[in-house]
Design a protein around this motif. Structure first.
Motif, PDB file in Angstrom:
ATOM      1  N   ARG A  63     -24.423  -3.397  14.448  1.00 47.90           N
ATOM      2  CA  ARG A  63     -23.344  -4.060  13.718  1.00 47.90           C
ATOM      3  C   ARG A  63     -23.926  -4.977  12.633  1.00 47.90           C
ATOM      4  O   ARG A  63     -24.926  -5.650  12.861  1.00 47.90           O
ATOM      5  CB  ARG A  63     -22.485  -4.889  14.681  1.00 47.90           C
ATOM      6  CG  ARG A  63     -21.618  -4.051  15.610  1.00 47.90           C
ATOM      7  CD  ARG A  63     -20.697  -4.933  16.445  1.00 47.90           C
ATOM      8  NE  ARG A  63     -21.428  -5.709  17.430  1.00 47.90           N
ATOM      9  CZ  ARG A  63     -21.649  -5.318  18.701  1.00 47.90           C
ATOM     10  NH1 ARG A  63     -21.191  -4.143  19.123  1.00 47.90           N
ATOM     11  NH2 ARG A  63     -22.303  -6.092  19.532  1.00 47.90           N
ATOM     12  N   VAL A  65     -22.554  -7.839   9.548  1.00 48.00           N
ATOM     13  CA  VAL A  65     -21.416  -8.652   9.112  1.00 48.00           C
ATOM     14  C   VAL A  65     -21.889  -9.628   8.045  1.00 48.00           C
ATOM     15  O   VAL A  65     -22.992 -10.171   8.127  1.00 48.00           O
ATOM     16  CB  VAL A  65     -20.798  -9.438  10.289  1.00 48.00           C
ATOM     17  CG1 VAL A  65     -19.575 -10.219   9.822  1.00 48.00           C
ATOM     18  CG2 VAL A  65     -20.424  -8.510  11.444  1.00 48.00           C
ATOM     19  N   LEU A  89     -18.344 -11.307  15.920  1.00 44.45           N
ATOM     20  CA  LEU A  89     -18.313  -9.904  15.495  1.00 44.45           C
ATOM     21  C   LEU A  89     -19.682  -9.256  15.654  1.00 44.45           C
ATOM     22  O   LEU A  89     -19.786  -8.093  16.053  1.00 44.45           O
ATOM     23  CB  LEU A  89     -17.858  -9.814  14.041  1.00 44.45           C
ATOM     24  CG  LEU A  89     -16.360  -9.959  13.774  1.00 44.45           C
ATOM     25  CD1 LEU A  89     -16.112 -10.190  12.288  1.00 44.45           C
ATOM     26  CD2 LEU A  89     -15.601  -8.726  14.248  1.00 44.45           C
ATOM     27  N   ASP A  98     -13.275  -9.018  18.473  1.00 43.24           N
ATOM     28  CA  ASP A  98     -12.416  -7.957  17.932  1.00 43.24           C
ATOM     29  C   ASP A  98     -11.089  -8.600  17.533  1.00 43.24           C
ATOM     30  O   ASP A  98     -10.063  -8.392  18.166  1.00 43.24           O
ATOM     31  CB  ASP A  98     -12.194  -6.854  18.965  1.00 43.24           C
ATOM     32  CG  ASP A  98     -11.490  -5.642  18.377  1.00 43.24           C
ATOM     33  OD1 ASP A  98     -11.455  -5.520  17.127  1.00 43.24           O
ATOM     34  OD2 ASP A  98     -10.968  -4.818  19.145  1.00 43.24           O
ATOM     35  N   ALA A 114     -17.438  -6.144   7.708  1.00 38.95           N
ATOM     36  CA  ALA A 114     -18.030  -5.868   9.018  1.00 38.95           C
ATOM     37  C   ALA A 114     -18.219  -4.366   9.154  1.00 38.95           C
ATOM     38  O   ALA A 114     -17.300  -3.589   8.868  1.00 38.95           O
ATOM     39  CB  ALA A 114     -17.138  -6.388  10.140  1.00 38.95           C
TER      40      ALA A 114
END
Length: 233
Positions: A63, A65, A89, A98, A114
């Motif tokens: 992930r 962000v 996040l 979320d 994101a």
């Protein structure tokens, strides 16, 4: 981070590229880019005043962000730190791991990209709270509401789009972030200005590279950190 661009599934070798400048008061304390030692799996710089971050990667999930503020909006000290939504996040844990659109008004004005299991998304609470899915392509944000044109964002978006389409080295875009031009991407100031230029690039085989160039008051170089790792290891 006040101007940022995202290339998603455009570059043949690097399907995720995030690059941008963080503009902030020079007196606000921050730690350089590093792997956090709290077990979160986050690699990012850290805001030492509020404890969150403005841009990072989660090493296990991949992930990524990044957040910008929105200028002209008066900050409310009673609202949650924007860095908290970035941290949640990234880690996939916490109240805002979320978030729903209704949660976004808990924060001072922001725009955010994101990239995760939902694909790329844009979060904003200006001019209204909204979460939007993004198609493969090149997208950009700055410290303007998302319904307004922004020459700084478009300049960076065009530069990233050209490199991604040509399959070029994304690290060269760091020079674009400090180059002179109109509109200016790099802000020089003794009190407020560009504090860091940062690149995130994730390759098709899971390799990840992060580079952070830091700047002190007046735009003076303050050091560089470059990290290489593999997502999921």
């Amino acid at each position: 981070m006040c101007v940022v661009a995202l290339a998603y599934r455009v570059h043949p070798d690097w399907p995720i590229i995030l690059i941008g400048n963080r503009d902030e008061f020079h007196a606000r304390p921050a730690a350089p880019l590093h792997a956090w030692d709290d077990g979160s799996g986050i690699v990012a710089g850290r805001d030492l005043q509020a404890g969150g971050t403005w841009l990072g990667v989660h090493t296990q999930s991949g992930r990524a962000v990044v957040v910008t503020n929105v200028r002209g909006a008066m900050p409310d000290p009673a609202k949650d730190s924007r860095g908290a939504i970035v941290t949640d996040l990234l880690s996939g844990q916490g109240r805002f791991a979320d978030p729903a659109a209704a949660d976004l008004d808990r924060f001072n004005a922001f725009n955010l990209f994101a990239v995760g299991s939902h694909g790329p998304r844009r979060f904003t609470n200006r001019p209204r709270p909204q979460i939007s899915s993004l198609a493969p392509g090149v997208h950009a944000l700055a410290n303007e509401p998302v319904d307004r044109p922004c020459p700084r964002a478009e300049r960076l978006r065009a530069a990233l789009a050209a490199v991604a389409a040509a399959g070029g080295d994304p690290e060269g875009l760091l020079d674009t972030l400090t180059a002179e031009g109109s509109p200016a991407l790099f802000l020089m100031g003794e009190v407020y200005g560009t504090r860091a230029s940062t690149l995130i690039a994730v390759a098709t085989d899971g390799r990840a590279r992060m580079v952070e160039r830091r700047y002190e008051a007046g735009g003076r170089p303050g050091g560089t950190t470059a990290l290489d790792f593999r997502i999921g290891e």
